[in-house]
Write an enzyme that holds these catalytic residues in place. Structure first.
Site, PDB file in Angstrom:
ATOM      1  N   ASP A  15     -69.123 -66.067 -65.733  1.00  0.00           N
ATOM      2  CA  ASP A  15     -67.831 -65.499 -65.311  1.00  0.00           C
ATOM      3  C   ASP A  15     -67.870 -63.992 -65.543  1.00  0.00           C
ATOM      4  OD1 ASP A  15     -64.403 -66.595 -65.788  1.00  0.00           O
ATOM      5  OD2 ASP A  15     -65.139 -64.663 -65.097  1.00  0.00           O
ATOM      6  N   GLU A 114     -67.093 -66.523 -60.504  1.00  0.00           N
ATOM      7  CA  GLU A 114     -67.328 -67.556 -61.509  1.00  0.00           C
ATOM      8  C   GLU A 114     -68.099 -68.728 -60.905  1.00  0.00           C
ATOM      9  OE1 GLU A 114     -64.250 -70.374 -64.036  1.00  0.00           O
ATOM     10  OE2 GLU A 114     -63.512 -68.956 -62.576  1.00  0.00           O
TER      11      GLU A 114
HETATM   12  P1  TTP Z   1     -60.810 -64.123 -63.723  1.00  0.00           P
HETATM   13  O1  TTP Z   1     -62.262 -64.437 -63.939  1.00  0.00           O
HETATM   14  O2  TTP Z   1     -59.811 -65.147 -64.131  1.00  0.00           O
HETATM   15  O3  TTP Z   1     -60.434 -62.794 -64.499  1.00  0.00           O
HETATM   16  P2  TTP Z   1     -61.250 -61.466 -64.729  1.00  0.00           P
HETATM   17  O4  TTP Z   1     -62.647 -61.577 -64.217  1.00  0.00           O
HETATM   18  O5  TTP Z   1     -60.471 -60.330 -64.186  1.00  0.00           O
HETATM   19  O6  TTP Z   1     -61.267 -61.318 -66.312  1.00  0.00           O
HETATM   20  P3  TTP Z   1     -62.062 -62.193 -67.385  1.00  0.00           P
HETATM   21  O7  TTP Z   1     -62.964 -61.218 -68.098  1.00  0.00           O
HETATM   22  O8  TTP Z   1     -61.020 -62.764 -68.272  1.00  0.00           O
HETATM   23  O9  TTP Z   1     -62.837 -63.240 -66.635  1.00  0.00           O
HETATM   24  O10 TTP Z   1     -60.560 -63.805 -62.202  1.00  0.00           O
HETATM   25  C1  TTP Z   1     -61.502 -63.122 -61.405  1.00  0.00           C
HETATM   26  C2  TTP Z   1     -60.795 -62.199 -60.450  1.00  0.00           C
HETATM   27  O11 TTP Z   1     -59.902 -62.926 -59.633  1.00  0.00           O
HETATM   28  C3  TTP Z   1     -59.977 -61.140 -61.146  1.00  0.00           C
HETATM   29  O12 TTP Z   1     -60.746 -59.991 -61.483  1.00  0.00           O
HETATM   30  C4  TTP Z   1     -58.905 -60.871 -60.137  1.00  0.00           C
HETATM   31  C5  TTP Z   1     -58.715 -62.165 -59.373  1.00  0.00           C
HETATM   32  N1  TTP Z   1     -57.516 -62.871 -59.845  1.00  0.00           N
HETATM   33  C6  TTP Z   1     -56.326 -62.657 -59.163  1.00  0.00           C
HETATM   34  O13 TTP Z   1     -56.299 -61.926 -58.169  1.00  0.00           O
HETATM   35  N2  TTP Z   1     -55.199 -63.287 -59.610  1.00  0.00           N
HETATM   36  C7  TTP Z   1     -55.175 -64.078 -60.709  1.00  0.00           C
HETATM   37  O14 TTP Z   1     -54.125 -64.619 -61.098  1.00  0.00           O
HETATM   38  C8  TTP Z   1     -56.418 -64.290 -61.408  1.00  0.00           C
HETATM   39  C9  TTP Z   1     -56.445 -65.163 -62.633  1.00  0.00           C
HETATM   40  C10 TTP Z   1     -57.539 -63.659 -60.935  1.00  0.00           C
HETATM   41 MG    MG Z   2     -63.830 -63.222 -64.671  1.00  0.00          MG
END
Ligand code: TTP
Ligand code: MG
Length: 401
Positions: A15, A114
């Site tokens: 991820d 991811e």
């Molecule tokens: P995530 O992997 O949930 O979050 P992230 O990569 O930003 O942070 P983390 O280090 O905790 O993994 O989501 C991946 C991308 O998807 C995120 O950068 C932006 C998008 N996203 C949205 O647009 N809306 C949302 O509600 C979520 C959870 C993610």
């Molecule tokens: Mg992420």
């Protein structure tokens, strides 16, 4: 305790860290080390819509994904607010997935940043689970200048928990014989499928950690939670029999190499192209495939990248044939005197042994390559929300609510 038949798998969960925000920080050095919030325009606190994601610096202020942008602005008025560039994030995602496919075909994408990977069959080529995880992290870092967190475990559920534990830039291994110790201290919110309601029920039963749940007899859990009781009993004991569900159809095979130091030496470039052709040829023959279209990718030191391909009259699978085509492509397209950061070799336009074409995309590799398929599968399965959001993020008219 025994963990039956599935403990002999090696599953990775990868991820990306603060994905959209990290891409923005990479491309705007002035954002680095600062709270960056990607999402709707806050309009000085009066904006509508939500936070897409934010940098780890912004998370210290309590900002998080899906939070109303007005609330984010209250918590972090000095943050840098950025409108999302969906197309760019898709492109970076493709690069990352392409690289993951060099380690295994058994990849199940979960969202734009991811994926689960079953690397059980990759150990001979790439080393142990944690070694593969470290290599993947290093490749992602070298090639995209972004960090990923990876969990390594005997099943999906444990790998997913593990990848989250030491974010950002984490690498956590769950040893098959230390599963109970690993799970015991964790909060029940980490249980896959435990929403707020279930968590409340569990807490009323005095269950706060997964260790507390572990000690509960199965019958009582079933009585209190019905069918879910069995599910949570399994999770408390680290049991998850779900397989990594990969895309069945492979449409191209490619390998890339990023040099530790940028390279000017044409002999070294030829040699590297040969080694990459060997890898591609090996993977191709292993799958009993032959391909008609050979691809070259070159990235110069300033990150400008060219891709070139050639379609042959008949399909090939030999290292030598791939090498001779890609070497020609290189010689015809390499700009003498420019330093090279990365080279890649690929093949597509697969035919089976009877000479039947397996896919109809020859020169159109860009449009129809495996990653596009993957993105489609991803959209169908999980990420409609995220993908369609990323697409529409290009439009200023996007309705954030
Ligand atoms: P995530 O992997 O949930 O979050 P992230 O990569 O930003 O942070 P983390 O280090 O905790 O993994 O989501 C991946 C991308 O998807 C995120 O950068 C932006 C998008 N996203 C949205 O647009 N809306 C949302 O509600 C979520 C959870 C993610
Ligand atoms: Mg992420």
């Amino acid at each position: 305790m025994t963990h039956n038949t599935y403990t002999n798998r090696i599953i990775l969960h990868m991820d990306m860290d603060a994905f959209f925000a990290a891409v923005e920080q990479r491309d705007h050095p002035e954002y680095q080390g600062k709270p960056v919030i990607v999402g709707a325009d806050p309009k000085e606190g009066k904006g509508r819509g939500v936070v897409s994601t934010c940098s780890y610096e912004a998370r210290k202020f309590g900002v998080h994904s899906a939070m109303p942008i007005s609330q984010a602005y209250k918590l972090c008025p000095k943050g840098i607010y950025v409108w999302p560039n969906g197309r760019l994030y898709q492109q970076v995602s493709k690069e990352i997935f392409n690289l993951l496919y060099e380690f295994t075909d058994a990849i199940e994408p979960l969202s734009i940043d991811e994926a689960f990977m079953d690397v059980t069959g990759s150990v001979k080529l790439f080393g142990s689970g944690p070694e593969i995880a470290a290599k993947i992290k290093k490749r992602i870092k070298n090639e995209t200048r972004l960090t990923a967190s990876v969990g390594v475990a005997p099943n999906k559920y444990l790998a997913k928990i593990a990848s989250d534990l030491e974010k950002p830039d984490g690498l956590v291994l769950v040893d098959a014989d230390k599963i109970d110790e690993f799970l015991a201290p964790l909060d029940i919110s980490r249980l896959w499928g435990a929403g707020i309601k279930t968590q409340t029920v569990l807490k009323k039963m005095g269950i706060h950690t997964i260790g507390d749940l572990f000690n509960f007899p199965k019958e009582i859990l079933e009585k209190k939670l019905g069918k879910l009781g069995d599910h949570f009993y399994n999770l408390a004991h680290g049991i998850d029999t779900r397989r990594v569900e990969s895309d069945e159809v492979v449409k191209s095979i490619s390998n890339e190499h990023t040099f530790g130091q940028d390279v000017l030496d044409v002999n070294l470039l030829h040699k590297t192209i040969f080694q990459l052709s060997e890898k591609v040829g090996y993977r191709l023959r292993n799958k009993k495939l032959q391909g008609r279209t050979v691809h070259l990718k070159l990235r110069y030191d300033n990150f400008s990248t060219i891709t070139r391909n050639k379609t042959l009259n008949s399909a090939v699978d030999s290292t030598q044939m791939i090498y001779s085509v890609v070497k020609d492509l290189f010689n015809n397209n390499y700009q003498q005197g420019r330093k090279v950061r990365l080279v890649g070799v690929g093949i597509s336009g697969f035919m089976n042994e009877q000479g039947d074409q397996l896919s109809l995309f020859d020169n159109q590799i860009k449009k129809h390559d495996r990653i596009d398929q993957l993105q489609d599968a991803l959209t169908n399965r999980f990420g409609k929300r995220i993908i369609s959001r990323a697409e529409s993020m290009d439009s200023k008219n996007y309705d954030w609510d």
